[in-house]
Every structure is written in C-alpha cells, then in structure tokens.
Scaffold this active site. Structure first.
Site, PDB file in Angstrom:
ATOM      1  CD  GLU A  93      -3.230  -1.144   2.089  1.00  0.00           C
ATOM      2  OE1 GLU A  93      -2.903  -0.330   3.086  1.00  0.00           O
ATOM      3  OE2 GLU A  93      -4.341  -1.745   1.680  1.00  0.00           O
ATOM      4  CD  GLU A 124       4.298 -20.725  12.274  1.00  0.00           C
ATOM      5  OE1 GLU A 124       4.625 -21.023  13.735  1.00  0.00           O
ATOM      6  OE2 GLU A 124       3.389 -20.040  11.816  1.00  0.00           O
TER       7      GLU A 124
END
Length: 313
Positions: A93, A124
């Site tokens: 963004e 992960e």
C-alpha cells in the site's frame, strides 16, 4: 552478534498470546449480542497496546529514516501467517499511497506468494526457506527489515533477522509477547502487549489488529518524514484511476486555492503528480523546473517552496 534464544526452550505457558482468556471461558454459550460485545471490547485493547509502545515506535522510525533518507535503502517486510500477510499489506500500500518505488520494497511471507491466499502454516518453521529468501533479497547496510511475529518465536522470522543483521541491515521486530526471542534479536523491538485472545491463541484477533495499527503508525510516520506529505495532504499518491485523479485535483486545489480547471491543467502538465503541480502553481515554474526544485529539496514540498519562494498572489 548473540544468536536469539532457542525457541525449543520456550513453552507456550510463557507466551501471553497463547494463554486462555479468563474473561470468556464460556464463549461458546454467548448469544450474538454477547459475542459482538466481547470481540469489539477486546479489539479496543489493541490500540492501547500500540500507544504503550510509542517510545519503541519512535526509535524504530528514527532509525529507519536514518537508513532510508539517502534514497537507496529498501523496506523489507518478513513474517508468517497473519503477521506475514499484514506485512505484505502494509508494504504494497506504500506504492499507490506514497509513490514508494517498487524497487525499494521487498515483502516476504513464509511459504511464498501463495501463502497470502492459502494458509501454509508449516512454512513458518522452515529455516532453510528463510535463508534462501534472504539470499535472494540480498540485503545491505541501507536496508530496513521489519520482522513480524505475534509469538516472537517463529523460526522463519528469526532466521531472517539473523541474516539481515549479518548483512548490516537495520532490524525492527514487531511482536505481541514482550521479552520474546524476536524482541531480543532485533535492533529495535516494538512490543505490543495485547495479552490473551478471546479465542485462545487466535492471534488474528487483537494481536493482529495491534500489528496493523503499529505498521500504519510506523510506515505513515516514516513517509511523512521522507517528504511524502504536504501539511497533512497525501500529495505523493499515484493517480492511477478515475477516483484517484479526482482526489489529485481536490488535493491540488486545497493546497493552492486555485480553481478546478487550473489544478487540472497543472496536473496534466506534471503527469498527474500532485507535489509537482503544487510547486508549479505556487511558484509559477513549469513542470520540469518544479520537479528539479523538488529533487533539490529531497522531495519535501514545503522545503522546495521555502528554498525558492512562492509567487505573490
């Protein structure tokens, strides 16, 4: 550099984000009104956690600015699961909002791009994957790593931090467990003490909300310092659609007091770049000269106007 603590030695009982909430032990018996009240009240604590971390956020922004102001360093977001997705969101963004150059942004999520849309929870724990991702990113001393892990124990994230620090990059860690391995491993920890979740261990709840607020606060503060804002106007946006072009016109009008026609004319001449249009309208310069003035002022609109002086009205 001291390696981070061995996460195998940290039990879930030591992680506040993993402890059951004492307030909502009978959550499955709540009616809809009670559920809404419980979740919304708990979310409000996320903002409080960010406010309590204000000093850490301040230090992180100042350290990041020192690396990025020269114009070559990159923002590198790393995380897994919810934290990884929030990092990607904050990073991408920055491009339309502040015209942050895409070549100065790296977003890494454990499991790769597909993990944005389909959970890849096993990734992960993959330290080899983290090492490969960091080799590909080729971090250097001007780069800023923002590592996110609610637990503060995620192996993928901790491995990325070790690699970043070895490369001389600045490392910032966002975690919801104060004193976690991530907080100990980075140069600038941001510890968001959100405590137990309404649904035990579901860190997509207020832990994730707190991370989102912290990221908004961190990156927006950094972009302001880097000259992406004039007053409180978003003047470095990319006007890539009709809505944003209309916004660019309004911003230009607000900043200069000119008519819509005059604002649109300056924007057209400046390839819809609001900062350039503002400098043109306030100084009487053409688009090329206004761009040069901004470049000399490191992109800061007020500095460009002050250095050259605005035309009299």
């Amino acid at each position: 550099m001291t390696p981070p603590p061995n996460t195998d030695l940290i039990s879930t009982e030591q992680l506040s984000t993993e402890q059951p909430s004492q307030q909502h032990a009978q959550l499955d018996e709540y009616n809809t009104e009670q559920l809404i009240a419980a979740f919304s009240a708990d979310q409000a604590r996320a903002a409080q956690a960010v406010q309590k971390a204000a000093a850490q956020l301040t230090r992180a922004v100042d350290l990041a600015y020192a690396r990025l102001q020269a114009g070559s360093g990159r923002l590198v977001y790393v995380g897994a699961g919810t934290s990884g997705r929030l990092g990607v969101l904050d990073g991408v963004e920055l491009l339309p909002t502040f015209s942050w150059p895409p070549e100065r942004l790296v977003t890494l999520i454990a499991g790769g791009e597909s993990a944005m849309f389909r959970a890849a929870e096993g990734a992960e724990d993959d330290e080899a994957l983290a090492e490969a991702d960091m080799r590909a990113a080729q971090l250097g001393p001007n780069d800023v790593l923002i590592a996110l892990a609610a637990s503060g124990t995620t192996p993928y994230v901790l491995t990325c931090v070790r690699a970043a620090r070895s490369a001389g990059a600045l490392s910032i860690g966002v975690t919801n467990n104060p004193g976690s391995p991530l907080a100990s491993a980075v140069d600038a920890p941001i510890e968001l003490d959100t405590g137990p979740e309404v649904i035990s261990g579901s860190t997509r709840l207020k832990a994730g909300t707190a991370q989102k607020i912290a990221l908004n606060t961190f990156s927006s503060s950094l972009m302001v310092q880097l000259g992406k804002v004039y007053g409180n106007l978003m003047v470095d946006l990319m006007a890539t659609n009709a809505k944003l072009r209309r916004r660019a016109v309004r911003l230009t009008q607000h900043a200069t007091g000119v008519s819509e026609t005059e604002a649109l004319s300056a924007l057209t001449a400046s390839a819809m770049h609001v900062k350039t249009a503002i400098v043109m309208l306030k100084t009487g310069l053409d688009a090329q000269a206004a761009r040069e003035r901004l470049q000399a002022a490191a992109g800061h609109t007020k500095r460009a106007l002050k250095n050259g002086g605005a035309k009299s009205s």
